[in-house]
Every structure is written in structure tokens, then in C-alpha cells.
Design a protein around this motif. Structure first.
Motif, short mmCIF file in Angstrom:
data_model
loop_
_atom_site.label_atom_id
_atom_site.label_comp_id
_atom_site.label_asym_id
_atom_site.label_seq_id
_atom_site.Cartn_x
_atom_site.Cartn_y
_atom_site.Cartn_z
N UNK A 69 0.84 -1.21 0.00
CA UNK A 69 0.00 0.00 0.00
C UNK A 69 0.87 1.24 0.00
N UNK A 72 3.16 1.50 -3.22
CA UNK A 72 2.44 1.88 -4.44
C UNK A 72 2.16 3.37 -4.45
N UNK A 73 1.75 3.93 -3.30
CA UNK A 73 1.47 5.36 -3.23
C UNK A 73 2.75 6.16 -3.49
N UNK A 75 5.23 5.19 -5.26
CA UNK A 75 5.57 5.05 -6.68
C UNK A 75 4.77 6.00 -7.56
N UNK A 76 3.45 6.12 -7.31
CA UNK A 76 2.67 7.00 -8.20
C UNK A 76 2.97 8.46 -7.89
N UNK A 77 3.28 8.79 -6.63
CA UNK A 77 3.51 10.20 -6.31
C UNK A 77 4.89 10.65 -6.74
N UNK A 79 6.92 8.98 -8.79
CA UNK A 79 7.22 8.49 -10.14
C UNK A 79 8.57 7.77 -10.17
N UNK B 67 -0.95 9.00 -13.26
CA UNK B 67 -1.23 7.59 -13.00
C UNK B 67 -1.91 7.51 -11.64
N UNK B 91 -5.77 8.09 -5.66
CA UNK B 91 -4.67 7.15 -5.45
C UNK B 91 -4.83 6.40 -4.14
N UNK B 95 -5.54 2.29 -3.46
CA UNK B 95 -4.71 1.42 -2.61
C UNK B 95 -5.50 0.83 -1.46
#
Lengths: 204, 250
Positions: A69, A72-73, A75-77, A79, B67, B91, B95
Motif C-alpha cells: 500500500x 504503491x502510493x 511510486x505514483x507520487x 514516479x 497515474x 490514489x 490502494x
């Protein structure tokens, strides 16, 4: 029996020359009964960071899900993927959050940091980090693993030799521990590839 | 005309309109446009970068596309600061779903939950609505590739092709004419670039003024979101013949 020994586990991670290896046993038990012989204790967070969780299996699963969790956050924030050091700090923080009702897990984190420098660390169940330059161990077989690694480890091993060393250390240690074993699962990670291998050991 | 009814979001006007929501949509009508097209093997998102200045520090991150999760992305039009808040909300929601159910959040559910947030700002709290419209592009195992458009009121619907931002009505009618149901991803890219080039105000089209992103399935069957690099985008613009000034476009 201690709660950390309920499911049984063995984890070891070693540093080589521009590479690292992380290995675990495959047994999942409920005290003395073996329930599964293909249990995955090591998970990939991303191509360059691997996490192994020993101890109580349910806590290991939940902790892993929480870490996915957070990662992943990130990674998207941002980049980009998390560096191993950063990830270790995150694990430590998450564990300390539960200081007075902890996860009964001992994690082993292994990854390739900046300039492909291998990074390994372990921590106790409330997040005290232990960084090492050579190897880290965790699980019910940890005492045997300490001895085996100390005697077998050499600096700057190439991936193939590192694989042999880690495998020998793991298999000989789990053979002395009734709660871990049933084979081994070894990941050898270099900057270019990840080699995953299953070891056949004493199936008891 | 009914100025006395437009200062609070939470009341209707006598004609049954929510003025604050409509004013929010006005704000979006001045923002850079974005187009989304659904194809058989992917969803294409194209955005117009409104802010171009030599002084701008270029970075690898995008201005229009974001994304949300591995299988969902969005294009925005409107007030960027509002968009950032909503994107972060989306986002985290994605999650949270994955943490609870150990599988990716279905696209429509993600859009719906975000729109529920937006709707809240039109009914209670006394806060103004978000001045952003979104185009969500994603894939899930139940419904495959999907494209959704949502606006400040919290309404959303699924589309085969949609446009938001400046000149969106012109773009939408052009898409209606040229869209075919069995369009491929490459044809969709071509159509999106063609439509955007015609509706953009600027006289010439270069890769610096555009962003292109696609959501598709990798050979291993996983959904992937990929932003086109400026070099590939320039090549595509040349290939499809849209680099000429808008007045000369066929």
C-alpha cells in the motif's frame, strides 16, 4: 512455545560483489504440524528491493500488504521506485507504530541502492534496524544461521558462488531446526537480472 | 440574472440550477483541452499543455496525465491545484481497495468513489466545488478497457470518445464523426492527435505542447500506463502529418 516460533521460519540474506542473495525455507507449520511446504516468505517490492518476513505468518502477510500500500502510493507520487534504505526506514516506522501491540515478525530487507551497491538489513519486531555489510539472518533457525554464515561467508563473492554459499548455509541450518526446512527458496539479484531457484533439501 | 442565488453552493436557483457548479465548469472551459479515445486494445489520452514558456523548468513528470494505479490513469482539465487534491484522493482510494480485497480496484468503482467526493462539495460543507474535469482511462478484468468523463458536479459516464477543456464541444463533434467502434489503438492515437490539432488555438503543433499517454495490456496480460516520450511524440506527429500549422491541415 513463543509466538515467534508458532509457524517456523528461516531467512538469510548475503552481500556479494555488486549483487545480493536472499533465501528462505519453505515450511509453514502450526506448532509441530507441517501445513504447507511451498510457503513464500520472500516478496518482491520492486525489481531492486526484496523483503523477507519471518515469524507469525498472519502478521507477515498483513505487514506485507500494508507495505505494498505504502510503496504503491510512493511510486505514483514520486514516479520512481523506493530505494532500499528508504524502504527499510518505512518498515521500521510501521513496526514502531505498533510498539505496544507489535507485529510478531522479523523482517529481512535486501536491495540494490545507488550505483548498484547491495544493501541488506534486518530488524526486530518493533523496528530496531540492524545494518550489516556481510549477512543478516532471521527466524527460528537464526542461531544456526549465524554460525553457518559466519564460517562460510567471504567478501565480494560472484553471483554463482554467492548462491552456493547461501544455499549451503540455509540448508545446513534448517536441518538443525525442527520448525523450518522442507527445501529452500533463493533469489540472487544482480543489476541486470533476478535468478530465482528452489532448493531440494531434507524434506522433514 | 439570479446573482442572489449563486454565492452558496448548497442551494438551488429558482430554475433548479446549481450556479457554483456551472461556474466551475466555466473555469474548465478556459483550461487546456484533453481528449480520450477508447479502442479495442487500449485507451488513448491526449492533452494540450497550456503553460509553455522558455523559462519553465522541464521535468519528466507530466502536466495533464496522472497515474492513479497500475491499471488506471487520468487526464485533467481545470484548476491544477484542485486536481492534485483529487488525484491524491483517488490514489489512496485505489490502494485502500487493493489492501482490503487484494485485487485492483475496478475502474468504475474508482470513478464513482471520486465522484462521490466531488458531489459532497455541492451539497454540504459550504465549500466551493472542485474546478476540475477528469477523463479516466483504465482496464479491469470485468469490463476490459474503459473511458469515463467526470465533471465538478460529480456526474460521470462512460464514453467511447470524449473531450474536456477548451473547445471541447468542437472536439466532441469531430470525434462523433470520425470514431469507429472497432478502432485500433494506433488509429485512436492518430484520431486523437488529428482532432486536438484542429481544436487547439496555437498555430503550430510540436511535441512540447502535447502529452500523449496510453493504457494497454502487456504481452504478459498486465495493464500498463505509458506516457509517450517527446521524441516518439514528434515522430508520431510527423507520421500522421499534423505538424503543419492548423490553417494548412487538410
Amino acid at each position: 512455545m513463543s509466538i515467534f516460533e508458532y509457524n517456523g521460519s528461516a531467512l538469510v540474506s548475503m552481500v556479494g560483489k555488486n549483487c545480493f542473495a536472499i533465501a528462505s525455507d519453505r515450511r509453514l507449520g502450526v506448532q509441530l504440524q507441517t501445513i504447507a511446504t511451498d510457503f513464500q516468505r520472500i516478496s518482491k517490492i520492486h525489481d531492486r528491493v526484496f523483503l523477507g518476513l519471518s515469524g507469525l505468518a498472519t502478521d507477515a502477510q498483513t505487514l506485507y500488504q500494508r507495505l505494498v500500500f505504502r510503496h504503491k502510493l510512493y511510486q505514483v507520487r514520486e514516479e520512481r521506485d523506493m530505494k532500499p534504505v528508504t524502504f527499510a526506514n518505512l518498515v521500521s516506522a510501521l513496526l514502531y507504530e505498533k510498539r505496544f501491540g507489535p507485529y510478531f515478525c522479523q523482517p529481512v530487507i535486501a536491495g540494490l541502492g545507488d550505483e548498484d551497491k547491495p544493501f541488506i538489513c534486518t530488524m526486530d519486531s518493533i523496528g530496531a534496524k540492524e545494518l550489516a555489510k556481510d549477512f543478516v539472518v532471521a527466524g527460528t533457525a537464526s542461531e544456526s544461521l549465524y554460525g553457518a554464515c559466519e564460517s562460510m561467508f567471504k567478501e565480494d563473492m560472484e553471483p554463482e558462488e554467492l548462491f552456493e554459499t547461501v544455499s549451503q548455509a540455509l540448508l545446513s541450518s534448517v536441518d538443525r531446526d525442527c520448525l523450518s526446512g522442507w527445501g529452500g527458496h533463493v533469489y540472487v539479484v544482480t543489476p541486470t537480472e533476478v535468478k530465482e531457484r528452489i532448493l531440494k533439501g531434507r524434506m522433514d | 440574472m439570479s446573482r442572489r442565488y449563486d454565492s452558496r453552493t448548497t442551494i438551488f436557483s429558482p430554475e433548479g440550477r446549481l450556479y457554483q457548479v456551472e461556474y466551475a465548469m466555466e473555469a474548465i472551459g478556459n483550461a487546456g483541452s484533453a481528449i480520450g479515445i477508447l479502442s479495442k486494445d487500449g485507451v488513448v489520452l491526449v492533452g494540450e499543455k497550456k503553460v509553455t514558456s522558455k523559462l519553465l523548468q522541464t521535468s519528466t513528470s507530466t502536466e495533464k496525465m496522472y497515474k492513479i494505479d497500475d491499471h488506471v490513469a487520468c487526464a485533467v482539465a481545470g484548476i491544477m491545484s484542485d486536481a492534485n487534491i483529487l488525484i491524491n484522493t483517488a490514489r489512496v482510494q485505489a490502494q485502500r481497495y487493493t489492501y482490503a480485497y487484494q485485487e485492483p480496484m475496478p475502474v468504475e468503482q474508482l470513478v464513482q468513489s471520486l465522484c462521490d467526493t466531488k458531489q459532497g462539495y455541492t451539497q454540504f460543507g459550504g465549500l466551493r466545488p472542485f474546478g476540475v474535469s477528469f477523463l479516466f482511462a483504465g482496464w479491469d478484468k470485468n469490463y476490459g478497457f474503459q473511458l469515463y468523463m467526470s465533471d465538478p458536479s460529480g456526474n460521470y459516464s462512460g464514453w467511447k470518445a470524449a473531450a474536456i477543456g477548451a473547445n471541447n464541444q468542437a472536439a466532441q463533434s469531430m470525434l462523433k464523426q470520425d470514431y469507429k467502434d472497432d478502432i485500433t489503438r494506433e488509429e485512436a492515437v492518430q484520431l486523437a492527435l488529428k482532432v486536438l490539432s484542429k481544436t487547439m488555438d496555437s498555430t503550430s503543433l510540436t511535441s512540447e505542447k502535447l502529452e500523449l499517454a496510453e493504457v494497454f495490456l502487456t504481452p504478459s496480460g498486465n495493464a500498463k500506463y505509458q506516457v509517450c516520450s517527446p521524441d516518439s511524440l514528434s515522430k508520431l506527429l510527423v507520421k500522421f502529418g499534423v505538424t503543419q500549422p492548423a490553417t494548412e491541415a487538410s
